[in-house]
Scaffold this motif. Structure first.
Motif, PDB file in Angstrom:
ATOM      1  N   LEU A  20       1.038  -0.989   0.140  1.00  0.00           N
ATOM      2  CA  LEU A  20      -0.202  -0.232   0.038  1.00  0.00           C
ATOM      3  C   LEU A  20       1.114   1.785   0.185  1.00  0.00           C
ATOM      4  N   SER A 108       2.069   9.234  14.119  1.00  0.00           N
ATOM      5  CA  SER A 108       1.475   8.965  15.826  1.00  0.00           C
ATOM      6  C   SER A 108       1.812   7.870  15.607  1.00  0.00           C
ATOM      7  N   ILE A 121      -2.924   4.003  25.692  1.00  0.00           N
ATOM      8  CA  ILE A 121      -3.939   3.526  25.234  1.00  0.00           C
ATOM      9  C   ILE A 121      -4.039   2.352  25.717  1.00  0.00           C
ATOM     10  N   LEU A 125      -8.829  -3.386  20.709  1.00  0.00           N
ATOM     11  CA  LEU A 125      -8.535  -4.302  19.850  1.00  0.00           C
ATOM     12  C   LEU A 125      -7.511  -4.464  18.912  1.00  0.00           C
ATOM     13  N   LEU A 127      -5.819  -4.000  14.600  1.00  0.00           N
ATOM     14  CA  LEU A 127      -5.759  -4.577  13.121  1.00  0.00           C
ATOM     15  C   LEU A 127      -4.915  -5.143  12.694  1.00  0.00           C
ATOM     16  N   TYR A 456     -15.134   2.649   4.007  1.00  0.00           N
ATOM     17  CA  TYR A 456     -13.500   2.644   4.238  1.00  0.00           C
ATOM     18  C   TYR A 456     -13.017   2.006   3.952  1.00  0.00           C
TER      19      TYR A 456
ATOM     20  N   VAL B  14      -8.332   1.075  19.551  1.00  0.00           N
ATOM     21  CA  VAL B  14      -7.772   0.077  18.803  1.00  0.00           C
ATOM     22  C   VAL B  14      -5.909   0.484  18.076  1.00  0.00           C
ATOM     23  N   ASP B  20      -1.520   2.322   6.786  1.00  0.00           N
ATOM     24  CA  ASP B  20      -2.362   2.656   7.526  1.00  0.00           C
ATOM     25  C   ASP B  20      -3.263   3.859   7.077  1.00  0.00           C
ATOM     26  N   LEU B  21      -4.323   3.133   6.407  1.00  0.00           N
ATOM     27  CA  LEU B  21      -5.674   3.823   5.759  1.00  0.00           C
ATOM     28  C   LEU B  21      -6.230   3.208   6.730  1.00  0.00           C
ATOM     29  N   PHE B  22      -6.293   2.259   7.407  1.00  0.00           N
ATOM     30  CA  PHE B  22      -7.085   1.482   8.640  1.00  0.00           C
ATOM     31  C   PHE B  22      -7.054   2.730   9.506  1.00  0.00           C
ATOM     32  N   TYR B  23      -6.270   3.055   9.820  1.00  0.00           N
ATOM     33  CA  TYR B  23      -5.980   3.529  10.948  1.00  0.00           C
ATOM     34  C   TYR B  23      -6.445   5.630  10.668  1.00  0.00           C
ATOM     35  N   HIS B  24      -6.011   5.639   9.652  1.00  0.00           N
ATOM     36  CA  HIS B  24      -7.185   6.685   9.390  1.00  0.00           C
ATOM     37  C   HIS B  24      -8.748   6.646   9.122  1.00  0.00           C
ATOM     38  N   SER B  25      -8.883   5.780   9.202  1.00  0.00           N
ATOM     39  CA  SER B  25     -10.270   5.073   8.500  1.00  0.00           C
ATOM     40  C   SER B  25     -10.992   5.462  10.061  1.00  0.00           C
ATOM     41  N   LEU B  26     -10.430   4.868  10.683  1.00  0.00           N
ATOM     42  CA  LEU B  26     -10.503   5.030  12.697  1.00  0.00           C
ATOM     43  C   LEU B  26     -10.694   6.204  13.027  1.00  0.00           C
ATOM     44  N   THR B  28     -10.835   8.986  11.130  1.00  0.00           N
ATOM     45  CA  THR B  28     -12.126   9.413  11.004  1.00  0.00           C
ATOM     46  C   THR B  28     -13.805   9.472  11.211  1.00  0.00           C
ATOM     47  N   GLN B  29     -13.370   8.345  11.822  1.00  0.00           N
ATOM     48  CA  GLN B  29     -14.932   7.275  12.323  1.00  0.00           C
ATOM     49  C   GLN B  29     -14.397   8.294  14.465  1.00  0.00           C
ATOM     50  N   ASN B  30     -13.741   8.992  14.437  1.00  0.00           N
ATOM     51  CA  ASN B  30     -13.835   9.146  16.074  1.00  0.00           C
ATOM     52  C   ASN B  30     -13.295   8.015  17.037  1.00  0.00           C
ATOM     53  N   VAL B  31     -12.849   6.988  16.470  1.00  0.00           N
ATOM     54  CA  VAL B  31     -12.191   5.924  17.328  1.00  0.00           C
ATOM     55  C   VAL B  31     -10.840   6.071  17.842  1.00  0.00           C
ATOM     56  N   THR B  32     -10.420   5.783  19.164  1.00  0.00           N
ATOM     57  CA  THR B  32      -9.078   5.833  19.985  1.00  0.00           C
ATOM     58  C   THR B  32      -8.084   4.935  18.947  1.00  0.00           C
ATOM     59  N   ALA B  33      -6.788   4.947  17.921  1.00  0.00           N
ATOM     60  CA  ALA B  33      -6.007   4.204  17.722  1.00  0.00           C
ATOM     61  C   ALA B  33      -4.882   5.303  17.591  1.00  0.00           C
ATOM     62  N   VAL B  34      -3.943   3.960  17.412  1.00  0.00           N
ATOM     63  CA  VAL B  34      -1.892   3.879  16.902  1.00  0.00           C
ATOM     64  C   VAL B  34      -1.955   3.777  16.004  1.00  0.00           C
TER      65      VAL B  34
END
Lengths: 549, 56
Positions: A20, A108, A121, A125, A127, A456, B14, B20-26, B28-34
């Motif tokens: 990617l 980040s 954090i 979960l 991913l 998404y 999460v 990292d596209l999955f990270y950015h999607s999270l 966008t949905q206001n999910v806390t993620a690193v």
């Protein structure tokens, strides 16, 4: 593609970047200078090398690369543009390809141990999308920490999956996947997922696009989904024994705001099926829809169980069944919105087959979603003869080579032979674009069937990414005295970032037919290639069985 | 049986390991993620790997 230009191929030995990241770098390089006609930066896998040769790059140089080498392939108008692109490339490789994007991941990102130790954090979960061979060690470590996992990675050895899931079950941890592209947790989409309304439905799915299709269609019928757990395609098989399907069932059964449960999967092994049904009979407090796609009705279920479980045969019929368990009004609405009337389809396709020449006898389906490729085979088996696929099921025959279609061919472009070292085709449209042009040149092809998955994680504009090719292949067919029918389905919701209505509008303007479900797109393709002679009532009865009840 | 962390009835947090596209999607949905950096282990010469496996 223009044929003139200078080709430049560079091979960097033992140089890894994820696919990617490389797609992003390739895009930036293409946009970097007007003199660049094509720029592909890619790992040297067999699939990738074949793509580069199809794009016109010299095979002698490309074939020197091994799987651990990076290939840089540039086609440009002049040498100056190539030199400039190579300078840009070095810059991008050293900044991980993120220098030209507004949201840099490096700001980040950190390593896993630091995250676990720092407690910055309180993760519940993880991913995971790393090459499959490395997944096991990582998963065991996360299970030790009590962290649930969604594993998108493919190519995880089955033995590893069994170890991962047994260990997770012991630790009380859910492992969704491997190969789980989609989950919905508390209304939030994880991985490839659509923007859904919240609601009373919980779904357990073996495969990602199956979950996306059912949840999106429900949304279109005003029915919300709060949880969707993707357990991976191997989970319901004998070897894994439905370990996580059962665990998911247990956790969703405990949630009071879930009223209707759906299980969406290819037919599981007999042992897994019996285990799931046994659990529902003994502990199930919800209404259940079992969508074991292609399994048909199991007449052996005792009557006492039949009142608790609705069995269906396709993804669309799962939606009708769920709607029927909510209210009569929503059920009737779903029949209208998802166009469940044979005469609607018959009218839509009538003008298509009239344009076909005598020689045009075959359908070529180019799917990015694996469950769609599977569902289409289930629907077309017994309707059309000579079905072939790279991922065959039922009476479909295996294609001798995935790179060459034969008669009616239904391709899952997300299968291993197309994805080694490449992003999934729902992200990177290159392979489908090339294949669309190739298939359209076969004079025996009359229909090309395609899915477009929004949401998404997917390509920012999956329709726009192949629109030029759709227009081009239709025009080329016309020039050679043929008519090429393009039949499509857009999987998504009106709130998805790519724009559901806009995607449909673009396809229709390009002359493609668009159907609200994959099942209808598959039936429409068969009806076109059969010149309208199929008995749609009979096919609808088989595909949408709950309509009969 | 042990119990993992609470997942379904609590705020989703999460760790994204990989794309990292999955990270950015999270986000966008206001999910806390690193986002966690991940790179494969470098492939060693098989002889060297054998020696290391004996030492470590």
């Amino acid at each position: 593609m223009q044929s003139t230009g200078i080709f430049h191929v560079l091979v960097k030995s033992n140089y890894y970047r994820d696919s990617l990241n490389l797609l992003k770098i390739s895009d930036i390089m293409k946009r970097h200078s007007s003199g660049i006609m094509e720029a592909v930066v890619i790992m040297g896998t067999k699939t990738n090398k074949a793509v580069l040769v199809k794009l016109g790059f010299p095979s002698s140089k490309i074939n020197q690369a091994t799987e651990s080498d990076l290939i840089v392939a540039i086609k440009a108008e002049d040498k100056g543009s190539i030199d400039s692109a190579l300078i840009k490339l070095e810059e991008l490789l050293h900044s991980d390809g993120s220098s030209d994007t507004s949201a840099s991941s490096s700001e980040s990102s950190t390593d896993l141990d630091s995250v676990l130790v720092s407690k910055s954090i309180n993760a519940n979960l993880a991913l995971i999308s790393i090459p499959g061979e490395y997944v096991k060690d990582l998963s065991l470590k996360l299970s030790n920490e009590g962290i649930h996992q969604q594993i998108f990675s493919d190519h995880v050895p089955l033995d590893d999956e069994l170890i991962i899931k047994k260990y997770a079950a012991k630790k009380g941890v859910l492992v969704l996947g491997p190969g789980a592209g989609t989950s919905i947790i508390n209304g939030k989409g994880i991985g490839f997922s659509n923007v859904l309304r919240p609601g009373p439905v919980g779904i357990i799915a073996a495969a990602g696009t199956g979950l996306q299709e059912v949840s999106s269609l429900l949304d279109q019928c005003d029915i919300g989904v709060k949880y969707g757990l993707g357990v991976g395609a191997n989970d319901p098989k004998e070897k894994i024994g439905g370990l996580m399907m059962l665990e998911s069932l247990k956790v969703l059964e405990e949630l009071p705001d879930i009223e209707i449960m759906a299980i969406v999967s290819k037919p599981p092994s007999l042992h897994v099926k019996n285990m799931i049904i046994d659990y529902i009979v003994k502990h199930g407090k919800k209404k259940y829809v079992l969508a074991f796609i292609g399994a048909g009705h199991d007449g052996s279920l005792p009557n006492s169980i039949r009142s608790k479980i609705v069995q269906v045969n396709t993804l669309a019929s799962a939606v009708f069944a769920i709607a029927s368990l909510t209210s009569n009004q929503l059920y009737n609405q779903s029949l209208v919105r998802l166009q469940l009337k044979p005469e609607i389809l018959q009218n839509a396709v009538a003008k298509e087959w009239r344009g076909l020449g005598e020689q045009q006898k075959y359908i070529r389906a180019l799917y990015t979603g694996g469950t769609f490729a599977y569902e289409t085979q289930v629907i077309l088996n017994g309707v059309l003869k000579d079905l072939y696929s790279n991922a065959p099921t039922g009476g479909t025959k295996k294609l001798p080579s995935a790179s060459k279609s034969k008669k009616h061919s239904i391709l899952d472009l997300g299968e291993e032979e197309f994805t080694q070292g490449r992003p999934h085709p729902m992200i990177d449209p290159t392979i489908r674009r090339l294949r669309l042009v190739e298939e359209s040149q076969d004079p025996e092809v009359g229909v090309i069937l395609m899915d477009f998955v929004l949401g998404y994680g997917s390509n920012p504009d999956p329709v726009g990414a192949v629109l030029n090719e759709i227009v081009q292949v239709k025009a080329n067919a016309r020039k050679s005295g043929r008519y090429l029918s393009i039949v499509t389905h857009v999987c998504g919701t009106k709130r998805d970032p790519q724009g559901y209505d806009e995607s449909i509008r673009k396809l229709e303007n390009a002359g493609a037919l668009v159907f609200p479900t994959n099942a209808l797109a598959a039936i429409a393709s068969a009806q076109i290639i059969s010149r309208g002679k199929l008995d749609l009532d009979r096919i609808y009865s088989r595909c949408f069985m709950e309509r009969m009840g | 049986m042990a119990k993992g962390r609470n997942l379904l009835n609590t705020e989703l947090q999460v760790i994204n390991i990989g794309l990292d596209l999955f990270y950015h999607s999270l986000l966008t949905q206001n999910v806390t993620a690193v986002q966690v950096d991940w790179k494969p282990r470098p492939k060693l010469d098989p002889k060297l790997e054998l020696i290391l496996s004996k030492i470590l």
